[in-house]
Scaffold this motif. Structure first.
Motif, PDB file in Angstrom:
ATOM      1  N   PRO A   7       0.810  -1.209   0.000  1.00 41.72           N
ATOM      2  CA  PRO A   7       0.000   0.000   0.000  1.00 41.72           C
ATOM      3  C   PRO A   7       0.844   1.260   0.000  1.00 41.72           C
ATOM      4  O   PRO A   7       1.888   1.336   0.651  1.00 41.72           O
ATOM      5  N   LEU A   8       0.396   2.263  -0.710  1.00 39.13           N
ATOM      6  CA  LEU A   8       1.075   3.546  -0.776  1.00 39.13           C
ATOM      7  C   LEU A   8       0.821   4.316   0.509  1.00 39.13           C
ATOM      8  O   LEU A   8      -0.176   4.146   1.184  1.00 39.13           O
ATOM      9  N   ILE A  21       9.195   7.948   2.599  1.00 32.77           N
ATOM     10  CA  ILE A  21       8.427   6.707   2.712  1.00 32.77           C
ATOM     11  C   ILE A  21       8.623   5.844   1.473  1.00 32.77           C
ATOM     12  O   ILE A  21       8.821   4.626   1.558  1.00 32.77           O
ATOM     13  N   ASN A  22       8.589   6.471   0.304  1.00 38.15           N
ATOM     14  CA  ASN A  22       8.763   5.724  -0.944  1.00 38.15           C
ATOM     15  C   ASN A  22      10.155   5.132  -1.053  1.00 38.15           C
ATOM     16  O   ASN A  22      10.332   3.985  -1.484  1.00 38.15           O
ATOM     17  N   ALA A  26      11.048   1.113  -1.286  1.00 36.87           N
ATOM     18  CA  ALA A  26      11.837   0.529  -2.373  1.00 36.87           C
ATOM     19  C   ALA A  26      13.071  -0.203  -1.835  1.00 36.87           C
ATOM     20  O   ALA A  26      13.410  -1.304  -2.288  1.00 36.87           O
ATOM     21  N   LEU A  27      13.740   0.397  -0.841  1.00 37.41           N
ATOM     22  CA  LEU A  27      14.947  -0.219  -0.295  1.00 37.41           C
ATOM     23  C   LEU A  27      14.633  -1.540   0.415  1.00 37.41           C
ATOM     24  O   LEU A  27      15.368  -2.525   0.268  1.00 37.41           O
ATOM     25  N   HIS A  28      13.543  -1.574   1.160  1.00 39.70           N
ATOM     26  CA  HIS A  28      13.189  -2.822   1.833  1.00 39.70           C
ATOM     27  C   HIS A  28      12.789  -3.896   0.821  1.00 39.70           C
ATOM     28  O   HIS A  28      13.080  -5.082   1.020  1.00 39.70           O
ATOM     29  N   LEU A  44       5.255  -3.637  -7.641  1.00 37.69           N
ATOM     30  CA  LEU A  44       5.203  -4.034  -6.237  1.00 37.69           C
ATOM     31  C   LEU A  44       4.759  -2.914  -5.309  1.00 37.69           C
ATOM     32  O   LEU A  44       4.162  -3.160  -4.266  1.00 37.69           O
ATOM     33  N   THR A  45       5.065  -1.668  -5.674  1.00 35.07           N
ATOM     34  CA  THR A  45       4.731  -0.542  -4.796  1.00 35.07           C
ATOM     35  C   THR A  45       3.428   0.153  -5.165  1.00 35.07           C
ATOM     36  O   THR A  45       2.804   0.790  -4.321  1.00 35.07           O
ATOM     37  N   GLY A  46       3.035   0.050  -6.441  1.00 36.90           N
ATOM     38  CA  GLY A  46       1.869   0.798  -6.894  1.00 36.90           C
ATOM     39  C   GLY A  46       2.174   2.247  -7.179  1.00 36.90           C
ATOM     40  O   GLY A  46       1.256   3.048  -7.449  1.00 36.90           O
ATOM     41  N   LEU A  47       3.435   2.635  -7.140  1.00 34.32           N
ATOM     42  CA  LEU A  47       3.827   4.015  -7.422  1.00 34.32           C
ATOM     43  C   LEU A  47       3.847   4.259  -8.928  1.00 34.32           C
ATOM     44  O   LEU A  47       3.962   3.325  -9.723  1.00 34.32           O
TER      45      LEU A  47
END
Length: 401
Positions: A7-8, A21-22, A26-28, A44-47
């Motif tokens: 979720p964003l 946060i973004n 991404a790093l994790h 994977l992120t929805g960004l």
């Protein structure tokens, strides 16, 4: 690679907070999933694609990620760049402190081990010199690993670590240089030093690398020269108000000649399963046993009984009965569902001893409890120290998950 979308962040975040946060997200993902393309990060992120492009450039500029390859040779169009964590962007060290030795391990930001070393320490070593020798060992090991600096240092030591101060409790039973080491390391390297009880670190290693990767709740029984336990509930290590969770050597149990006291664990569970007690039990039952009352001698006695087959069964049965008494008391309070036998004797007994303890525990308690033999080996404390330092470094560089 998983296909779970993350979720964003909330829409009310400021642009700066949203970027943080973004970036953290991404790093994790790159840490947990391995190298990914920008398209995979987007999925994977929805960004959005522009947001992903911005964060990739930002993280590359910070030296945290780099292009590690290309993908898409089997399709039309340009190949997609694959991005991964720059493992050498930070290094951590783990230190395992014993009464007469110290071991060091240095790893990169992804946990890859680059160098290890150990050093004997004389029982009568002058505290300042012992601490200085340990600092020098860490320095040489870091240099061998190619680490210009250490981001965090994890240290495992016997004894109580005060959860409020992070300091090792003073006791005449342990060398004085143990209490001075954290200050010496921090002064030499300027890195945060995370001090933890050795049994707790062995439990961290078993949970992340060993026999309980499938368990969120378990208790590790440490069976060595001394006796202790580590308690993990819902994936959280529990230390207690004074750091004394797991001091089961002091636990009153049947089968001893007396009761423990505030200043000594003789008469407690320690009197049943410590290395001197196990050595005496082996000699009583006619098993070959070194007269030395130390962990290596007890470990050899247990391993010899396992290898002896039928001849060693009376000794293993008797030892399992003793261990089960303490395990039953712990399970009656915590109901962990799983007990791990660690330490020198737990590992030496392996599945043969674990199976017997589980059988006797079933007779003593109505609670269903699995008993497993620890598998991380003698380096469990050191691996746990590295993992603790690594978690702290990643949380600082990536942001807490």
């Amino acid at each position: 690679m998983t296909s779970t979308r993350v979720p964003l962040a909330g829409r009310t975040a400021s642009p700066r907070t949203a970027r943080a946060i973004n970036d953290r997200l991404a790093l994790h993902l790159l840490k947990d999933e391995g190298p990914l393309t920008a398209g995979q990060l987007k999925s994977l992120t929805g960004l959005s694609r522009p947001t992903i492009a911005d964060l990739v450039e930002r993280l590359r500029g910070a030296g945290l990620i780099a292009v590690v390859g290309e993908t898409g040779a089997d399709r039309r169009g340009p190949n997609a760049r694959v991005y991964g964590i720059v493992a050498d962007s930070a290094h951590v060290a783990g230190v395992d402190v014993r009464a007469r030795s110290v071991a060091v391990c240095v790893a990169d930001l992804l946990g890859h081990i680059h160098a290890e070393a150990s050093l004997p320490v004389a029982a009568d070593a002058e505290p300042a010199r012992a601490a200085e020798a340990t600092v020098d060992l860490v320095r040489r090991t870091a240099r061998k690993a190619g680490a210009e600096r250490l981001h965090h240092i994890g240290v495992g030591a016997p004894g109580l670590v005060d959860p409020a101060t992070g300091e090792l409790a003073a006791t005449e039973a342990l060398p004085r240089w143990h209490r001075e080491l954290s200050t010496a390391l921090q002064g030499a390297f300027g890195a945060p030093v995370l001090l933890e009880n050795e049994v707790n670190l062995a439990a961290v290693a078993e949970q992340r690398l060993g026999v309980v990767r499938d368990r969120d709740t378990f208790v590790l029984l440490w069976l060595g020269h001394g006796v202790g336990a580590a308690v993990v509930l819902d994936r959280e290590l529990r230390r207690g108000a004074s750091g004394g969770t797991g001091e089961i050597g002091f636990m009153p149990v049947p089968g001893t000649a007396g009761l423990p006291s505030a200043t000594g664990c003789d008469g407690g569970f320690h009197s049943l399963v410590s290395s001197p007690a196990v050595g005496a039990l082996a000699r009583e039952l006619g098993m070959p046993a070194d007269a030395a009352d130390d962990a290596p001698a007890a470990e050899a006695a247990v391993r010899g009984a396992v290898e002896a087959g039928e001849r060693g069964e009376p000794f293993l049965d008797a030892l399992a009965g003793r261990i089960a008494v303490g395990a039953a008391a712990v399970c009656a309070v915590l109901d962990p569902g799983c007990v791990v036998l660690g330490g020198e004797m737990g590992r030496a007994g392996g599945t043969a001893l674990a199976r017997r303890v589980e059988d006797r525990l079933r007779r003593l308690s109505p609670l269903r409890t699995q008993v497993r033999a620890g598998v991380v080996g003698g380096g469990g404390v050191l691996r746990g120290a590295v993992l603790t330092a690594l978690d702290a470094a990643q949380n600082q560089l990536f942001g807490a998950a």
